[in-house]
Every structure is written in C-alpha cells, then in structure tokens.
Design an enzyme around this catalytic site. Structure first.
Site, PDB file in Angstrom:
ATOM      1  N   TYR A  28      -9.776   2.214   1.732  1.00 23.83           N
ATOM      2  CA  TYR A  28     -10.008   2.270   3.365  1.00 23.83           C
ATOM      3  C   TYR A  28     -11.035   0.933   3.697  1.00 23.83           C
ATOM      4  O   TYR A  28     -11.701   0.738   2.634  1.00 23.83           O
ATOM      5  CB  TYR A  28     -10.508   3.578   3.843  1.00 23.83           C
ATOM      6  CG  TYR A  28      -9.623   4.302   4.339  1.00 23.83           C
ATOM      7  CD1 TYR A  28      -8.047   4.124   4.159  1.00 23.83           C
ATOM      8  CD2 TYR A  28      -9.786   5.432   5.055  1.00 23.83           C
ATOM      9  CE1 TYR A  28      -7.404   4.951   4.504  1.00 23.83           C
ATOM     10  CE2 TYR A  28      -8.864   6.307   5.574  1.00 23.83           C
ATOM     11  CZ  TYR A  28      -7.560   6.116   5.309  1.00 23.83           C
ATOM     12  OH  TYR A  28      -6.636   6.896   5.751  1.00 23.83           O
ATOM     13  N   HIS A  52      -5.704   7.238  -2.321  1.00 17.56           N
ATOM     14  CA  HIS A  52      -6.643   6.453  -1.608  1.00 17.56           C
ATOM     15  C   HIS A  52      -7.843   6.483  -2.581  1.00 17.56           C
ATOM     16  O   HIS A  52      -8.248   7.541  -3.060  1.00 17.56           O
ATOM     17  CB  HIS A  52      -7.081   6.865  -0.270  1.00 17.56           C
ATOM     18  CG  HIS A  52      -5.941   6.625   0.615  1.00 17.56           C
ATOM     19  ND1 HIS A  52      -5.752   7.670   1.671  1.00 17.56           N
ATOM     20  CD2 HIS A  52      -5.210   5.779   0.915  1.00 17.56           C
ATOM     21  CE1 HIS A  52      -4.783   7.161   2.519  1.00 17.56           C
ATOM     22  NE2 HIS A  52      -4.626   5.928   2.150  1.00 17.56           N
ATOM     23  N   HIS A  75       0.763  -1.207   0.078  1.00 12.78           N
ATOM     24  CA  HIS A  75      -0.056   0.252  -0.025  1.00 12.78           C
ATOM     25  C   HIS A  75       0.841   1.171  -0.065  1.00 12.78           C
ATOM     26  O   HIS A  75       0.648   2.373  -0.631  1.00 12.78           O
ATOM     27  CB  HIS A  75      -0.912  -0.091   1.094  1.00 12.78           C
ATOM     28  CG  HIS A  75      -1.610   1.117   1.544  1.00 12.78           C
ATOM     29  ND1 HIS A  75      -2.922   1.301   1.036  1.00 12.78           N
ATOM     30  CD2 HIS A  75      -1.474   2.411   1.886  1.00 12.78           C
ATOM     31  CE1 HIS A  75      -3.574   2.371   1.341  1.00 12.78           C
ATOM     32  NE2 HIS A  75      -2.581   3.080   1.941  1.00 12.78           N
ATOM     33  N   GLU A  76       1.878   1.374   0.854  1.00 16.08           N
ATOM     34  CA  GLU A  76       2.801   2.391   1.063  1.00 16.08           C
ATOM     35  C   GLU A  76       3.461   2.637  -0.340  1.00 16.08           C
ATOM     36  O   GLU A  76       3.866   3.605  -0.766  1.00 16.08           O
ATOM     37  CB  GLU A  76       3.722   2.378   2.130  1.00 16.08           C
ATOM     38  CG  GLU A  76       3.075   2.373   3.436  1.00 16.08           C
ATOM     39  CD  GLU A  76       2.144   3.642   3.632  1.00 16.08           C
ATOM     40  OE1 GLU A  76       2.284   4.732   3.074  1.00 16.08           O
ATOM     41  OE2 GLU A  76       1.074   3.422   4.492  1.00 16.08           O
ATOM     42  N   HIS A 105       1.428   4.506  -2.849  1.00 21.76           N
ATOM     43  CA  HIS A 105       1.637   5.775  -2.676  1.00 21.76           C
ATOM     44  C   HIS A 105       2.691   6.592  -3.312  1.00 21.76           C
ATOM     45  O   HIS A 105       2.618   7.457  -4.017  1.00 21.76           O
ATOM     46  CB  HIS A 105       1.442   6.324  -1.334  1.00 21.76           C
ATOM     47  CG  HIS A 105       0.228   6.340  -0.520  1.00 21.76           C
ATOM     48  ND1 HIS A 105      -1.039   6.558  -0.972  1.00 21.76           N
ATOM     49  CD2 HIS A 105      -0.090   5.806   0.564  1.00 21.76           C
ATOM     50  CE1 HIS A 105      -2.228   6.298  -0.387  1.00 21.76           C
ATOM     51  NE2 HIS A 105      -1.495   5.888   0.708  1.00 21.76           N
TER      52      HIS A 105
END
Length: 903
Positions: free
Chosen positions: A120, A71, A61-62, A65
């Site tokens: 999320y 998101h 996930h990081e 980014h």
C-alpha cells in the site's frame, strides 16, 4: 500478463476446455478491482477490472493476487519495518491494515519489500492526503523507497514469484523477434570470452562456476510470439552426452508452452545446423546436462520469429498482426494461406482492428483473397480503425496478406478463423425459393411477396412483393389496412427504381405494437427497412414500432426493402406509406463531393470526414480549424464557442507537446458535456501520448469537472467529439508543464532539463520532480551531466538531485548532488535509473541539463536469473477487492464478499 511472463517462468495461456477445468477470466464486478488469492479451484475464477482499474500497474497488482501474493504490508513481520498510524486512518477502514495470521500466510520467501507492487501507499485510506497511514522505519540513510508504486514489479516481487513457482535456475522468456540462446556450460572459442553464460539474459557466469553449480544442469527457455507467427530455431552447435533415445542428457524442443505440448525434437550427442520450426506461436526449450564436468559443453542456438505461414484449418483458430496487442513493427509483410477441408469454406471475423488510415489503403493494410494465391479473386483491402465485415470464401482456401510500411504503426488486428460448410451448395437443404448460407448453418428465404411457412422450408403467397417503381410513385399498406393486421404475419416489399435513382418513403399512418424508445428493442411487431445494394447486401436503415411516425427514409441505391413482422398477440391498425422516386445525384461521380455525398429529395448534400470542414463551395473539404498544436508551457483553453453551446457533429483535438523530461498537467475549471453513463454521445477523451492510439487517461462527459490529469511523458492528446443530438456549453481548462515523467532511452543520445525554461530563467522554488529513465531489457542507461548548478549545502539538504536504482528489496542510491561541480557519468546496473530533483523555499539557480543514452551493461561476475514455472498450489482462497483512488493509483477495499474476506 506478458509483463509477468517476461520476468518469471509463469505462463498465461488461452484456455482449452479439454485441458483446463480451472481458469481465470477478466470481468467487471461490483467490488471494482478485485481478485481471489491464488487458485480457487472451482472452475471459472474472476479477476475484476472495474472502473479506474484499467491501468497497467493495477492490473499487474491484481494478477499478483491471482498468482498467490498477499499485500506486503499484511506480513506477520511488518511491524519491524513499518508503523501503522491508526489515528490517520479513515473511520471504518482500519481492517485494511490487519496483520494476517500464520495460517493465512506462508513463511516469507524474501526480505520485506517496500518497493513491492503489492504494498500500500503511505497515505492509503488516510483521512487526508497529507496524513500518512504507513511510515517506514529502520531504513539505512539515503535509501529510496516507493511505497504503493503501481508501475512495475520490484526485484523482490520477481524473486518471490520465481521461488514460489520453483522456476528453473537458468533460462528466460523471450518476447522479441530474434535472439541468441546459449547454454550455461557452453565455452566459446577463438576471441570470444570463455565461459560467458548468456542463456539467462543476465550478465554471465564463468564456465567453471556453471560446471560446479548443479542447479544449472536443468534450464528452461520460453519463446513467445503472437498468434499467426511461428518460431524458427537454428541450432548452431550441440555437444551433450549421447544416450539411447536421449534419456540421459538432452535438448528438448516442444511446440507450445508447457511440458505436454507436442514434442518436436529431442537431441543429444554432437550436432549442428539443425533447423526446427514450430506450427504455433510458442516454443519451449528444456536443457538437461548433468555431465558438464566431463567436458560436455551444451549448446548454442539462435532463433527468429516469422509471421504468416500455411494453416490447415481443422478447428477454429485465431491470427494476430505481429506484436499484437502492442504496435506492429514497420516494414512487415505477413502472408497466411488457409486451407479448409473439402466442401468447407473459410470464415474470417475480426475482433479488433486498427491500422494506419488512408483512403486507398496504400500504406498499412490487410488484403484478403478467395483462394491460395496472390492472384486469387480479391475480397477486400482494409485499413483504418473501422472493423471490417465478417468475410467468407466461396472456395476452401483463403489468402491473407498484411503489409506495414516504414512510417506510422498502430495496434494491428486480431481475427478468428472459422470453418464453415456451405450447406446450400453441398446439402439437400430443401428450401423452396432461396437458401441463405450462414456461419455454421443455413436458413431458407422467400422471394418478395411470399412468406416462409412454419416448416422453415416452403413459401406461399403473402403480402408484399416486387414493386416496379420505374414509371410512377405509389403507396404501401400493411395487411388488412385500415383494419387490424393479422397475427403471425411476415411481409416483404422490394421497391425497385431505375438505375441512378433512389426511393423515398414517407409514412402517413403508423400504429404497431411496441414502443420505439431509446434503449427499447422492437421485439413484438415491427417494421425493418433496408437499402438493398447491387451485390444483394442489405444495409439496415432502421427498425420501427409503436405509434410515432418514422422519419422519411430513402434508399442508398435503387432498391428499398421493407419487412413487416407481427407476432401472435396484440394487433394494431398498421401503416400506410407513400413511396416517391428521385434522381440520385450521388450515383454519378459521388455528386462532385470530395468526401461523402448524401442524396436528399430533389437535391444532394456533401459532408466531410472527422477533422475536416466543408468548404463554402459545398463540395470540397478543408482541414478543420478545430485542431490545436500547443507547445507553450502554460495557458488556458476552452471548447469551441464556450461559454455558449458547442456545435453538433464536430471533432476537435488539442495536441500538447512540451520539452523532453516534462509533462503536461491539465486542470478543468468548468465542464458541461452531454451526459451518458458510458459517454457514447458527446465526450472529452484524453490520451497519454501524441495521438488517440496512445493509452487512455480518461473519457469524460456530464456536468462535473474531471480531476486534474497529468501525462507520463512530454506529450498529451485531447479530443472533443460531439454527435447530432444535445449540445452543452463545453469546458474551460488550464494547462501547465510540470517536470518529471517517463523517459525512454535509445541508442541516440537525448537531453532533458531541470525545468521548462532552462537557460532563460532559474528553476522554481519548492519543486519536486522525479524521472524514470528506462532502456530495453538487458541494457543499461548512461547519464552525463552537461551543465549543473544547484544551491549548495554541505549535505545537499536544501536543493538536490538524487540518482537511484532499484535493488533487490530496496533502491540503491548512486548519489545526491548539489553545488556547481558536475557529477560524474553514471551507468545503471539494471535497465532503469530514477532521478529526483527537489528544491526548497530559498535560493534558485540555473539548474541542470542531462544527456541519456542506452549502453551495454557494465561487467559483473554474476547475475540474477528471472524465469520458468510449475502449477501454483491452490489452497489459499481469500479474495482481494480494491478500488483505484485518484491519479496516484492507490487502492482501497470496498466490501466483503462472503465467505472469503476481501482486502
């Protein structure tokens, strides 16, 4: 990073300062899990992997980014797909659900993706885990989604990345040891399928379609091995338009990862039988065929990855075991022959090391020799998990051999190769007594009883000296004792005892500047004591300062070395110490000890390695009773001697194993283990698998019960390790076998059941289980129902089993089943099937048994291509900061870091 590479054309490469002014680095910052969005462009760019962030999905996930992903729930069109339940959001956390403005967010390249790893979870920042903050809307009936999953990239994530980075329409990344590469226009002859396109790794396309599709005229394949491996490409057939210098259509092979890597070959026309080998662990293949419609059918090739090879060391390099940092393969033998320039030496420094353990290293091992041949002088053979010492040759060549057998596989090793010049041998070093070669430099030393002068070269008479202790005992004093010792003094004593004897040193007075406290270094005046070994290696016993008497120390062999240092500030009265000789019983036949022998004054003491207890005869070692193999589906356990204090220096483990398709959940009811910020003294460690080599679920100490821990598969491993210090009462915990988890499909059929006690009892009420069955890439999963009996309802609303598969933006449902009729055989289109079993409060029946196995993918008339890369535009500079919360790996924002907003 390999996971991103495997599905996209993005390439992560180790930084070369000459080529890469901007780069990412992994660190730990106060924001926890956080990353800038896209390329910052200001040199070093951090990705923070803080506490509880070191999980596969969160790191994916990081990295998302960093690659450029916002998101998913912050998209401008999100209100058409989800509802934000503001009343359920924690106070002060509503900003986490803000919609990005048009100037912050590019136009979406793909439909809204509920399954994105960038989305999320439904209860993120909720006042209670039972209250949803995000509710999906407008989904077709039967659609399965996983809001907030942190296990894998969705198909939408992959497509979006490939579009964002303008990846070539065909090609792929290979990370296996061998494979076949076939151009999109290649037409098979004979009994082969005509026009089958395997170059993308998907299901294939007809040659006619390939010819007509201009996007397939330019393809890129990337082959990635591990450091120390090389790639060999066997070109079986090539048929491209011939042009001068192959400027029109061509097959280009580069030794590296990008378009600036060294060009190995550029081929066109007709060719076959070419063999092309890289010097590095990466190969880039570019294919251009704009004239396929004229009958030029491209190429077919195969590749293999080989480890080892001849390395000419002109600069620092690194070598890794095959497949590092994943487990190395069985039955491997890799040989590296390293040659440095004349008058240089080869230095080897291990950064990570974990091989199968054996006292004589006969199974898996690394062997290092001073020379270029298998008969050269052996420096050492190493295995286990203890980092070997840094090694340096006397010649300019080094021979490294790595061997693995067919049994246990570990993570292997990573090591740096460095050039070193022996200045002591080839330079006018100017040292009066001794020249000591160090890595990259040298230093002068003096014989005992002399000290080095300020010029760093010459030696003069000083305190210390060689103390012949073959005849009697004696006393050592600091200079001027009992008066204050002088400033800027260095003294070295070597107390030499007869062979097979040891020297014991007992301090009667001690007063030096400084404080010898834990976490405090003796950096002003201090005394260092070593055991000098027969090979002149110094083994440090301890460093002492302050005014507390050091403990009695003794040499491991027959020489004890004492070094005294004072600076130019405070002076104290110094020290006085008695030295005594003692016969070293451990020097002969290890004292009769099976494992370890420790010499004590007038006697000796045997001890055993972790996992063994000392036999009552005081010499032999037996396997410890503190080993527990647990196969029951539930129970209670506790640390040894609970609720009284556990023992010192123990190593206990609990290996939980339940039936396939189920997993162990461990809950602590009482917990008290010696506290430390990093749990380095006493600790409980829990691993997601069968041993300590599995991924870590948590390492715990202190007085607070850890959260419940659950494994991802049917095995869990727990360790209690204590040192010689403080003791506490330990822990009490309960365990239970829960349904669900991760299953790996293989070529051999396996079976799992609806519940642990299938066949003897019906399944429980109010169950919720989900399984993820995964095969190798480019394979499919087949499931067959052997038995099936679930409460029936017309729409399967009460108890049901649902089988789904990941689609593009949402999951595809294969069916929801109930009743007593066995469902049909199901074969996945991708490499994964998802199964969900849910029961209500009413009837419970026998349940089901399912077999699963890997099969070839079903025929398809198309396929999606996931590969290739161009640099990412670096104009977005927001930074995402997230913190892992709980076992579901949901994320929370933690703070703002100006000037960029953190989310």
């Amino acid at each position: 990073m390999r996971y991103w590479e495997n599905f996209t054309c993005i390439k992560f490469v180790e930084r070369d300062a000459k080529l890469h002014s901007n780069y990412i680095y992994f660190t730990v910052k106060s924001c926890g899990c956080c990353s800038f969005l896209g390329k910052n462009g200001n040199g070093r760019q951090p990705i923070s992997i803080g506490r509880n962030c070191e999980k596969f999905g969160i790191i994916i996930h990081e990295l998302g980014h960093t690659i450029g992903f916002h998101h998913e729930h912050a998209r401008g069109d999100r209100d058409k797909h989800i509802i934000i339940n503001k009343a359920n959001i924690m106070r002060g956390q509503a900003y986490n659900f803000d919609v990005l403005s048009p100037d912050e967010f590019d136009e979406p390249l793909q439909p809204y993706d509920y399954n994105s790893i960038m989305h999320y979870a439904k209860n993120s920042f909720s006042k209670s885990s039972y209250l949803d903050t995000i509710t999906p809307i407008g989904l077709p009936p039967g659609t399965h989604i996983e809001l907030g999953q942190r296990r894998r990239l969705s198909r939408g994530d992959i497509l979006q990345a490939n579009l964002l980075y303008k990846c070539a329409a065909c090609g792929r990344t290979f990370q296996q040891n061998a494979g076949q590469i076939v151009g999109p226009h290649y037409v098979y002859t004979g009994n082969d399928l005509h026009g089958e396109y395997e170059g993308s790794g998907d299901l294939g396309e007809q040659a006619a379609s390939a010819d007509a599709d201009a996007s397939l005229s330019n393809c890129e394949w990337r082959i990635t091995a591990t450091n120390g491996e090389r790639i060999i490409l066997y070109l079986q057939e090539l048929q491209l338009l011939s042009s001068e210098n192959c400027t029109e259509d061509y097959l280009e092979i580069r030794d590296g990862y990008w378009h600036r890597s060294p060009l190995v070959r550029r081929l066109c026309g007709n060719s076959s039988g070419e063999v092309i080998t890289t010097e590095t662990s990466r190969m880039l293949i570019n294919y251009v065929n704009r004239n396929a419609a004229l009958g030029y059918r491209g190429f077919k090739a195969r590749f293999e990855v080989v480890c080892g090879g001849d390395l000419h060391l002109n600069k620092d390099q690194s070598i890794d075991s095959p497949n590092y940092p994943l487990e190395y393969m069985p039955g491997k033998e890799c040989i590296w022959r390293i040659t440095a320039p004349p008058h240089h030496q080869v230095a080897l420094k291990f950064q990570s090391f974990e091989l199968e353990k054996h006292d004589s290293c006969i199974y898996d091992y690394i062997e290092i020799r001073d020379g270029s041949r298998s008969e050269s002088k052996l420096i050492g053979r190493f295995c286990g998990d203890k980092l070997p010492p840094s090694i340096k040759t006397h010649s300019n060549q080094m021979y490294i051999r790595f061997v693995s057998d067919g049994s246990v596989q570990k993570l292997g090793f990573s090591a740096a190769l460095m050039l070193d010049v022996d200045e002591c041998k080839f330079m006018q070093h100017g040292c009066q007594h001794v020249c000591i070669n160090t890595l990259g430099s040298y230093q002068c030393g003096c014989h005992a009883g002399y000290e080095l002068q300020a010029n760093g070269k010459t030696c003069e008479n000083a305190c210390g000296g060689i103390v012949n202790a073959t005849m009697s005992n004696g006393t050592l004093y600091s200079p001027s004792y009992p008066d204050l010792y002088p400033n800027a003094k260095e003294c070295v004593w070597e107390v030499v005892a007869p062979v097979h004897h040891a020297v014991f040193l007992n301090f009667t007075h001690f007063d030096l500047e400084g404080t010898n406290l834990q976490y405090t270094k003796c950096s002003y005046d201090y005394l260092i004591i070593y055991s000098k070994m027969r090979d002149n290696r110094l083994k440090k016993i301890g460093i002492y300062c302050g005014n507390e008497l050091p403990p009695i120390v003794n040499s491991e062999q027959n020489i004890l070395r004492i070094e005294f240092h004072s600076d130019r500030t405070v002076q104290r009265s110094g020290f006085s110490a008695l030295f005594t000789l003692d016969e070293d019983e451990c020097a002969v036949n290890n004292g009769g000890c099976q494992h370890r022998c420790r010499n004590t004054y007038g006697a000796y003491q045997c001890s055993c390695r972790n996992g063994y207890d000392l036999h009552k005869n005081g010499h032999n070692c037996t396997e410890t009773k503190c080993k527990f193999e647990i196969t029951s589906s539930y129970g209670v356990l506790h640390s040894p001697n609970y609720p009284n204090d556990y023992a010192r220096n123990i190593y206990c483990y609990w290996h939980f194993q339940t039936v396939l398709g189920h997993r162990i959940q461990l809950t602590f009811h009482d917990f008290e283990v010696e506290s430390h910020q990093e749990c380095i003294y006493d600790y409980v460690a829990i691993y997601d698998g069968r041993s300590e080599n599995s991924s870590t679920l948590g390492i715990y100490c202190g007085g607070r019960e850890p959260y419940a821990v659950i494994a991802s598969s049917n095995e869990m491993f727990m360790v209690l390790k204590t040192d010689a210090g403080l003791q506490r009462k330990g822990f009490k915990a309960s365990f239970v076998s829960e349904c669900g988890g991760y299953l790996r499909a293989t070529n051999h059929s396996q079976i799992f059941y609806s519940h642990p006690r299938y066949g003897s009892r019906p399944y429980k009420r109010n169950m919720y289980c989900d399984w993820r069955i995964e095969a190798d890439p480019d394979s499919s999963v087949k499931i067959k129902f052997l038995h099936f009996e679930i409460e029936f309802s017309e729409r399967c609303d009460y108890d049901f089993l649902e089988v789904t598969e990941e689609g593009n933006a949402m999951n595809i449902i294969h069916g929801r089943f109930c009743g007593k009729r066995k469902p049909p055989i199901i074969v996945s289109n991708s490499d994964t099937l998802l199964l969900k079993f849910q029961t209500d409060e009413s009837n419970s029946l026998r349940g089901f048994a399912i077999s699963f196995v890997v099969v070839e993918p079903p025929d398809d008339d198309g396929g999606e291509e996931f590969d290739a890369v161009t640099p990412f535009p670096g104009y977005l500079k927001n930074m995402y900061a997230e913190t892992a919360v709980g076992e579901d790996q949901t994320v929370q924002r933690t703070q703002f870091l100006p000037p960029s907003r953190l989310i």
